[in-house]
Design a protein around this motif. Structure first.
Motif, short mmCIF file in Angstrom:
data_model
loop_
_atom_site.label_atom_id
_atom_site.label_comp_id
_atom_site.label_asym_id
_atom_site.label_seq_id
_atom_site.Cartn_x
_atom_site.Cartn_y
_atom_site.Cartn_z
N GLY A 59 0.79 -1.22 0.00
CA GLY A 59 0.00 0.00 0.00
C GLY A 59 0.83 1.26 0.00
N GLY A 60 2.13 1.13 0.24
CA GLY A 60 3.02 2.28 0.19
C GLY A 60 3.38 2.63 -1.25
N TRP A 61 4.19 3.67 -1.39
CA TRP A 61 4.55 4.15 -2.72
C TRP A 61 6.05 4.39 -2.84
N LEU A 62 6.51 4.34 -4.08
CA LEU A 62 7.78 4.95 -4.46
C LEU A 62 7.44 6.18 -5.28
N VAL A 63 8.04 7.32 -4.97
CA VAL A 63 7.70 8.59 -5.62
C VAL A 63 8.96 9.38 -5.92
N THR A 64 9.01 9.97 -7.11
CA THR A 64 10.17 10.81 -7.45
C THR A 64 10.20 12.05 -6.55
N PRO A 65 11.40 12.53 -6.22
CA PRO A 65 11.54 13.66 -5.30
C PRO A 65 11.09 14.99 -5.91
N THR A 66 10.81 15.95 -5.03
CA THR A 66 10.49 17.29 -5.48
C THR A 66 11.71 17.95 -6.12
N ASN A 67 11.46 18.75 -7.13
CA ASN A 67 12.51 19.49 -7.84
C ASN A 67 13.60 18.59 -8.43
N ALA A 68 13.23 17.37 -8.79
CA ALA A 68 14.19 16.44 -9.39
C ALA A 68 13.91 16.31 -10.88
N LEU B 273 7.22 6.01 0.62
CA LEU B 273 6.15 6.43 1.52
C LEU B 273 5.40 5.21 2.02
N ASP B 274 4.85 5.31 3.24
CA ASP B 274 3.99 4.23 3.71
C ASP B 274 2.57 4.45 3.19
N ALA B 275 1.65 3.56 3.54
CA ALA B 275 0.29 3.64 3.01
C ALA B 275 -0.43 4.91 3.44
N GLY B 276 0.04 5.53 4.52
CA GLY B 276 -0.54 6.78 4.99
C GLY B 276 0.08 8.02 4.39
N GLY B 277 1.05 7.82 3.50
CA GLY B 277 1.72 8.95 2.86
C GLY B 277 2.87 9.53 3.64
N ASN B 278 3.31 8.84 4.68
CA ASN B 278 4.43 9.32 5.49
C ASN B 278 5.76 8.91 4.86
N LEU B 279 6.74 9.81 4.86
CA LEU B 279 8.05 9.55 4.26
C LEU B 279 8.85 8.60 5.15
N LEU B 280 9.24 7.46 4.59
CA LEU B 280 10.03 6.48 5.33
C LEU B 280 11.52 6.60 5.01
N SER B 281 11.83 6.91 3.75
CA SER B 281 13.23 7.04 3.34
C SER B 281 13.30 7.82 2.04
#
Length: 226
Positions: A38-47, A60-68
Motif C-alpha cells: 500500500g506504500g509508494w515509491l515517488v520521485t523527489p520534489t525538484n528532481a 512512503l507508507d500507506a498513509g503517505g508518510n516519508l520512510l526514506s
C-alpha cells in the motif's frame, strides 16, 4: 536485486527516456509506483526525471508518510486521488509535455473528451482523457476534482499544466502518456483541416474486439472540425 530495487531502477530508466525525448523539461514531471503493502515509491520534489538516483527516490507508507529517500514531489495530492479512484492503478506518470499542455489551453475543449478518436491506439492505451480546471501546483483541491471523475478516466489533463496518467504498470502508464502526447500533437496539426475521425462503428468495433472500457460521452462533441 530485490523487487523494490528493480522498481527503483525502472522509475529511473523510464524517467530518463521521457526526459531525453523532451517530454518533460527541466525538473518538471513526476512518477509514482504503488507497492504491494500500500506504500509508494515517488520521485523527489525538484528532481529532473533525466537524472534520478534510485537510492533517493522517496519511499512512503500507506498513509503517505516519508520512510526514506528525499522529500517527494508536491504533486502527491493528485497521485493519491487518482490511485484512490482507480483501484487497479499501480503507477502514475505526470508530465509537462508540450502538445498536451497546449491542447489544455484551447477554447472549446470538451472536458469529458479532450481529444477526438483520431487513432485506435489513443483509445486502446488511454481510453479517453478528461480535462480539469487549473489549480496551483500542489494544491490539495486538485484531489477533489480528480475524485469527481469517479474513476472513469485513467488519463486526466490539468489545464495549463499537463497530463496525469495511471496504468496497471509503469510501462503501461508511460505508453499511455506518450500516446496522449502524440494524439495531442496530431490534433494540433490537423485543426481546421477537417480530419477524418474514427466513426462510432469503428470505435464500437475496438471496444468489442479489445474489451475496452470507455467513458460514456459523445466523442465528437465540442471539437472544431474546421
Amino acid at each position: 536485486m530485490s523487487g523494490e530495487a528493480r522498481l527503483r531502477e525502472e522509475i529511473c530508466r523510464y524517467g530518463r527516456s521521457l526526459f531525453e525525448r523532451g517530454l518533460t523539461p527541466g525538473s518538471s514531471g513526476n512518477i509514482s509506483l504503488r507497492l504491494d503493502d500500500g506504500g509508494w515509491l515517488v520521485t523527489p520534489t525538484n528532481a529532473s526525471l533525466g537524472f534520478l538516483d534510485p537510492a533517493r527516490i522517496a519511499r512512503l507508507d500507506a498513509g503517505g508518510n516519508l520512510l526514506s529517500g528525499d522529500k517527494p514531489t508536491k504533486e502527491i495530492p493528485l497521485h493519491s486521488a487518482l490511485y484512490e479512484s482507480r483501484r487497479e492503478a499501480r503507477a502514475i506518470v505526470h508530465l509537462h509535455s508540450t502538445h498536451s499542455v497546449a491542447v489544455s489551453m484551447l477554447p472549446g475543449i470538451d472536458p469529458k473528451a479532450v481529444l477526438p478518436p483520431l487513432t485506435p491506439y489513443y483509445l486502446m492505451r488511454t481510453g479517453g482523457t478528461a480535462l480539469i480546471p487549473y489549480f496551483r501546483p500542489g494544491d490539495p483541491a486538485v484531489a477533489d476534482a480528480i475524485r469527481g471523475l469517479a474513476g472513469r478516466y485513467g488519463a486526466v489533463l490539468l489545464a495549463n499544466h499537463g497530463p496525469v496518467v495511471a496504468g496497471e504498470s509503469l510501462e503501461g502508464a508511460v505508453f499511455a502518456t506518450e500516446e496522449l502526447e502524440e494524439t495531442a500533437k496530431l490534433y494540433l496539426l490537423l485543426r481546421n483541416l477537417n480530419p477524418r475521425h474514427l466513426s462510432p462503428a469503428q470505435v464500437q468495433d475496438l471496444v468489442t474486439h479489445f474489451g475496452l472500457t470507455l467513458p460514456e460521452h459523445d466523442h465528437d462533441h465540442g471539437h472544431d472540425h474546421g
